[in-house]
Each structure stands twice: as C-alpha cells, then as structure tokens.
Design a protein around this motif. Structure first.
Motif, PDB file in Angstrom:
ATOM      1  N   CYS A   9      -7.865   1.679 -14.702  1.00 24.99           N
ATOM      2  CA  CYS A   9      -6.425   1.789 -14.467  1.00 24.99           C
ATOM      3  C   CYS A   9      -5.919   0.445 -13.929  1.00 24.99           C
ATOM      4  CB  CYS A   9      -6.106   2.910 -13.468  1.00 24.99           C
ATOM      5  SG  CYS A   9      -6.564   2.556 -11.756  1.00 24.99           S
ATOM      6  N   TRP A  10      -4.606   0.240 -13.993  1.00 29.35           N
ATOM      7  CA  TRP A  10      -3.978  -0.895 -13.323  1.00 29.35           C
ATOM      8  C   TRP A  10      -3.506  -0.439 -11.951  1.00 29.35           C
ATOM      9  CZ3 TRP A  10      -4.386  -5.810 -14.466  1.00 29.35           C
ATOM     10  CH2 TRP A  10      -4.625  -6.210 -15.780  1.00 29.35           C
ATOM     11  N   PHE A  11      -3.658  -1.305 -10.981  1.00 31.71           N
ATOM     12  CA  PHE A  11      -3.291  -0.961  -9.601  1.00 31.71           C
ATOM     13  C   PHE A  11      -2.375  -2.037  -9.020  1.00 31.71           C
ATOM     14  CE2 PHE A  11      -4.205  -1.277  -4.996  1.00 31.71           C
ATOM     15  CZ  PHE A  11      -3.776  -0.020  -4.609  1.00 31.71           C
ATOM     16  N   LEU A  12      -1.290  -1.602  -8.411  1.00 31.70           N
ATOM     17  CA  LEU A  12      -0.341  -2.530  -7.781  1.00 31.70           C
ATOM     18  C   LEU A  12      -0.055  -2.049  -6.353  1.00 31.70           C
ATOM     19  CD1 LEU A  12       1.425  -5.002  -8.524  1.00 31.70           C
ATOM     20  CD2 LEU A  12       3.179  -3.416  -9.286  1.00 31.70           C
ATOM     21  N   PRO A  13      -0.398  -2.861  -5.340  1.00 31.76           N
ATOM     22  CA  PRO A  13      -0.105  -2.438  -3.963  1.00 31.76           C
ATOM     23  C   PRO A  13       1.382  -2.685  -3.639  1.00 31.76           C
ATOM     24  CG  PRO A  13      -1.363  -4.501  -3.927  1.00 31.76           C
ATOM     25  CD  PRO A  13      -1.131  -4.153  -5.386  1.00 31.76           C
ATOM     26  N   ARG A  14       2.108  -1.628  -3.420  1.00 36.42           N
ATOM     27  CA  ARG A  14       3.575  -1.692  -3.304  1.00 36.42           C
ATOM     28  C   ARG A  14       4.042  -2.607  -2.167  1.00 36.42           C
ATOM     29  NH1 ARG A  14       4.206   3.508  -2.427  1.00 36.42           N
ATOM     30  NH2 ARG A  14       4.816   4.241  -4.469  1.00 36.42           N
ATOM     31  N   HIS A  15       3.337  -2.586  -1.052  1.00 36.98           N
ATOM     32  CA  HIS A  15       3.763  -3.369   0.122  1.00 36.98           C
ATOM     33  C   HIS A  15       3.146  -4.768   0.166  1.00 36.98           C
ATOM     34  CE1 HIS A  15       5.895  -0.029   2.077  1.00 36.98           C
ATOM     35  NE2 HIS A  15       4.933   0.738   1.604  1.00 36.98           N
ATOM     36  N   GLY A  16       2.534  -5.195  -0.946  1.00 44.67           N
ATOM     37  CA  GLY A  16       1.919  -6.518  -0.992  1.00 44.67           C
ATOM     38  C   GLY A  16       0.476  -6.471  -0.536  1.00 44.67           C
ATOM     39  N   GLU A  17      -0.222  -7.584  -0.767  1.00 44.57           N
ATOM     40  CA  GLU A  17      -1.662  -7.595  -0.475  1.00 44.57           C
ATOM     41  C   GLU A  17      -1.965  -7.384   1.002  1.00 44.57           C
ATOM     42  OE1 GLU A  17      -4.032 -10.302  -3.631  1.00 44.57           O
ATOM     43  OE2 GLU A  17      -2.241 -11.210  -2.758  1.00 44.57           O
ATOM     44  N   GLY A  18      -1.181  -7.985   1.858  1.00 40.84           N
ATOM     45  CA  GLY A  18      -1.444  -7.836   3.296  1.00 40.84           C
ATOM     46  C   GLY A  18      -0.538  -6.797   3.949  1.00 40.84           C
ATOM     47  N   HIS A  19       0.040  -5.909   3.162  1.00 36.90           N
ATOM     48  CA  HIS A  19       0.972  -4.879   3.646  1.00 36.90           C
ATOM     49  C   HIS A  19       2.086  -5.509   4.501  1.00 36.90           C
ATOM     50  CE1 HIS A  19       1.881  -0.588   3.934  1.00 36.90           C
ATOM     51  NE2 HIS A  19       2.500  -0.957   5.044  1.00 36.90           N
TER      52      HIS A  19
ATOM     53  N   VAL B 252      -1.259   2.730 -11.227  1.00 29.84           N
ATOM     54  CA  VAL B 252      -1.185   3.335  -9.898  1.00 29.84           C
ATOM     55  C   VAL B 252      -0.437   2.380  -8.987  1.00 29.84           C
ATOM     56  CG1 VAL B 252      -2.503   4.175  -7.912  1.00 29.84           C
ATOM     57  CG2 VAL B 252      -3.351   4.580 -10.239  1.00 29.84           C
ATOM     58  N   ILE B 253       0.637   2.872  -8.365  1.00 29.92           N
ATOM     59  CA  ILE B 253       1.303   2.070  -7.343  1.00 29.92           C
ATOM     60  C   ILE B 253       0.822   2.624  -6.005  1.00 29.92           C
ATOM     61  CG2 ILE B 253       3.492   1.259  -6.400  1.00 29.92           C
ATOM     62  CD1 ILE B 253       4.814   1.817  -9.060  1.00 29.92           C
ATOM     63  N   GLY B 254       0.129   1.780  -5.264  1.00 32.70           N
ATOM     64  CA  GLY B 254      -0.450   2.236  -4.003  1.00 32.70           C
ATOM     65  C   GLY B 254       0.512   1.994  -2.857  1.00 32.70           C
ATOM     66  N   GLY B 255       0.538   2.904  -1.919  1.00 29.95           N
ATOM     67  CA  GLY B 255       1.417   2.762  -0.760  1.00 29.95           C
ATOM     68  C   GLY B 255       0.601   2.506   0.496  1.00 29.95           C
ATOM     69  N   THR B 256       1.175   2.861   1.635  1.00 31.37           N
ATOM     70  CA  THR B 256       0.483   2.698   2.915  1.00 31.37           C
ATOM     71  C   THR B 256      -0.859   3.419   2.864  1.00 31.37           C
ATOM     72  OG1 THR B 256       2.613   2.667   3.993  1.00 31.37           O
ATOM     73  CG2 THR B 256       0.717   3.111   5.404  1.00 31.37           C
ATOM     74  N   GLY B 257      -1.914   2.713   3.277  1.00 30.05           N
ATOM     75  CA  GLY B 257      -3.237   3.346   3.309  1.00 30.05           C
ATOM     76  C   GLY B 257      -3.983   3.211   2.004  1.00 30.05           C
ATOM     77  N   LEU B 258      -3.318   2.676   0.988  1.00 28.43           N
ATOM     78  CA  LEU B 258      -3.999   2.511  -0.306  1.00 28.43           C
ATOM     79  C   LEU B 258      -3.780   1.084  -0.788  1.00 28.43           C
ATOM     80  CD1 LEU B 258      -5.602   4.633  -2.083  1.00 28.43           C
ATOM     81  CD2 LEU B 258      -3.649   4.582  -3.607  1.00 28.43           C
ATOM     82  N   ASN B 259      -4.015   0.140   0.099  1.00 28.70           N
ATOM     83  CA  ASN B 259      -3.833  -1.265  -0.239  1.00 28.70           C
ATOM     84  C   ASN B 259      -4.916  -1.749  -1.172  1.00 28.70           C
ATOM     85  OD1 ASN B 259      -1.567  -2.577   0.635  1.00 28.70           O
ATOM     86  ND2 ASN B 259      -2.799  -4.204   1.535  1.00 28.70           N
ATOM     87  N   GLN B 260      -6.080  -1.190  -1.001  1.00 27.82           N
ATOM     88  CA  GLN B 260      -7.125  -1.422  -1.981  1.00 27.82           C
ATOM     89  C   GLN B 260      -7.853  -0.110  -2.195  1.00 27.82           C
ATOM     90  OE1 GLN B 260      -8.114  -4.355   0.515  1.00 27.82           O
ATOM     91  NE2 GLN B 260      -9.675  -3.298   1.683  1.00 27.82           N
TER      92      GLN B 260
END
Ligand code: HPA
Length: 242
Positions: free
Chosen positions: A45-55, A4-12
């Motif tokens: 699942c594997w999760f990667l926050p697209r905008h980085g940990e601190g967005h 899962v690549i998370g975007g805005t609002g899905l940082n964690q």
C-alpha cells in the motif's frame, strides 16, 4: 493500490518494509511528507503521514489538497484514512474503533475544494453519504474476518483545533448528533470525493471528549493510543492482503 493516510499514533507502520519513498510536488504545493510504499506479508500500500514525518503539522496547517492530489498521482483509488478521535457518547469509547458513517463539519478557513479558480472544474459533489458505502463495506468485512470489532454508525464532528474543545462545545456537538470528535476528516473527505477516490475513515477512540469525564484528556490518550493503533494495524494487514 490502497492508500493509507495515517494520523496521530500512526506516523510509521511498524513491522513492514518501506520499499520506495516518493517526494511529490502537486499544483497545490507539497504533501505532508514523502509517500512511502509499504510491503506487508500479503501485499502493498501507499502510506502518507498526515501530520508530517515528525508530527509537526497542526490540523489547520495540513495541505489536504496536496495530500489527496499526491495519492491520485500515485495511482491510489481507495483511501483508508486513520484518525484518532475523542468519544462523545459512552460508546464507542476509548480503545474502540469506528468506521465513521457520517460527519458534521465545524472547521473554517481551510482550503476545502479543488474548485477555486486555479485548476479544478467547479463541481457540486454529493456528500450524502460522505464516505463510500461499498468501500466501507469492504473495510468492515476485513475487520470482521480478522476479529476486530468496529462501530459502524458513528457520526464525527470535525472541529478546527488544534486546541481541544470546551465542555459546552462538546454538549453542542452531542445535541447536533455527533458521537465522535476529531480535527482532520474535513476537508480531507470532501477533497477525496472531488478527486473521485473511494474514501473511508477508520477512527480510533483515544479519549473521552472534554467535559464527559474528570481527568486529563492527554493521560487518557496516552493510555489508549497504543492498543487502538495495534487494532488498526490488524485491519490494515487484512485489507492489504484482501
Ligand atoms: N477532540 C478533537 N480531536 C481529537 C480528540 C478530541 O477530544 N481526541 C483526539 N482527537
């Protein structure tokens, strides 16, 4: 395993356990953040926050190649990319979810291929359709089973950002056939295809696009992001357990 690549609002992803964190380096540099292996009640699942940990990473500064390469290194073969988007057409509108069907790429200057003379072989991938139909069908099926309505015929215009669009730009996108507008699906989707991954974009409409209504876009985003992401959470839960 699902990625899962998370975007805005899905940082964690809340309410799930992080059972492993992996900092990966790739021939293309560092991914946006360490990947997190998440344990849900029904699976992992594997999760990667697209905008980085601190967005902190703007859409044009994201290392899309490193992110996709990292997911491959983790053994991921199916990717659900979550993206917050603006709604151009009246439907889908704020709060709605769309499993994007097609896209138009308006981005520029991004490292958009693995074939750039460094390592990857030259491939002219077919990109019609840009999203994997069988994988989309599986995601749609899961959403139906958990009672989350999805729009499945949306066309996403991918703009450069990080600024939002002008009203004239949105009119042009509408004329081109776009019903949604976002900033991160390209080159991510094309790189995923080059890498042989099954990739689909689950878009959360968080605001009416510029010039389509009065009022502040940021206020609209604030008002609808939480509810939209709660719906995404339900779909993810069902997918992980599928
Ligand atoms: N435009 C581009 N990207 C976006 C928007 C928008 O209105 N909303 C969320 N991501």
């Amino acid at each position: 395993m699902l990625g899962v690549i998370g975007g805005t609002g899905l940082n964690q992803v809340e309410g799930v356990e992080i059972i492993e964190t992996r900092s990966l380096s790739t021939p293309w540099g560092q991914p946006s953040a360490p990947a997190q292996r998440l344990r849900w009640a029904q699976g992992e699942c594997w999760f990667l926050p697209r905008h980085g940990e601190g967005h902190t990473l703007a859409p044009h500064r994201i290392n899309y190649r490193a992110n996709i390469h990292a997911l491959r290194l983790l053994g991921v073969r199916r990717v659900l990319a979550v993206a917050a988007v603006g709604g151009i057409a009246p439907s889908p509108g704020p709060g709605d979810l769309a499993l994007v069907e097609d896209l138009i790429d308006y981005t520029w200057g991004r490292a958009h291929s693995f074939a750039d003379g460094l390592a990857g072989p030259l491939q002219h991938i077919e990109f019609a359709p840009p999203f994997d139909p069988a994988w989309r069908a599986q995601v749609a099926d899961c959403a139906t089973r958990c009672g989350v309505p999805l729009v499945t015929d949306a066309v996403l215009g991918v703009t450069q950002g990080p600024r939002l669009e002008t009203a004239a730009e949105i009119r042009r996108l509408a004329k081109d056939g776009c019903t949604l507008v976002g900033m991160t699906t390209m080159p991510e989707a094309a790189l995923a295809k080059e890498a042989g991954l099954s990739y689909a974009t689950l878009a959360v409409v968080v605001n009416p696009a510029a010039g389509t209504t009065d009022g502040s876009i940021h206020a609209a985003i604030e008002a609808s992001l939480g509810a939209g992401m709660a719906q995404v959470h339900r779909v993810l839960e069902a997918l992980v357990g599928a």
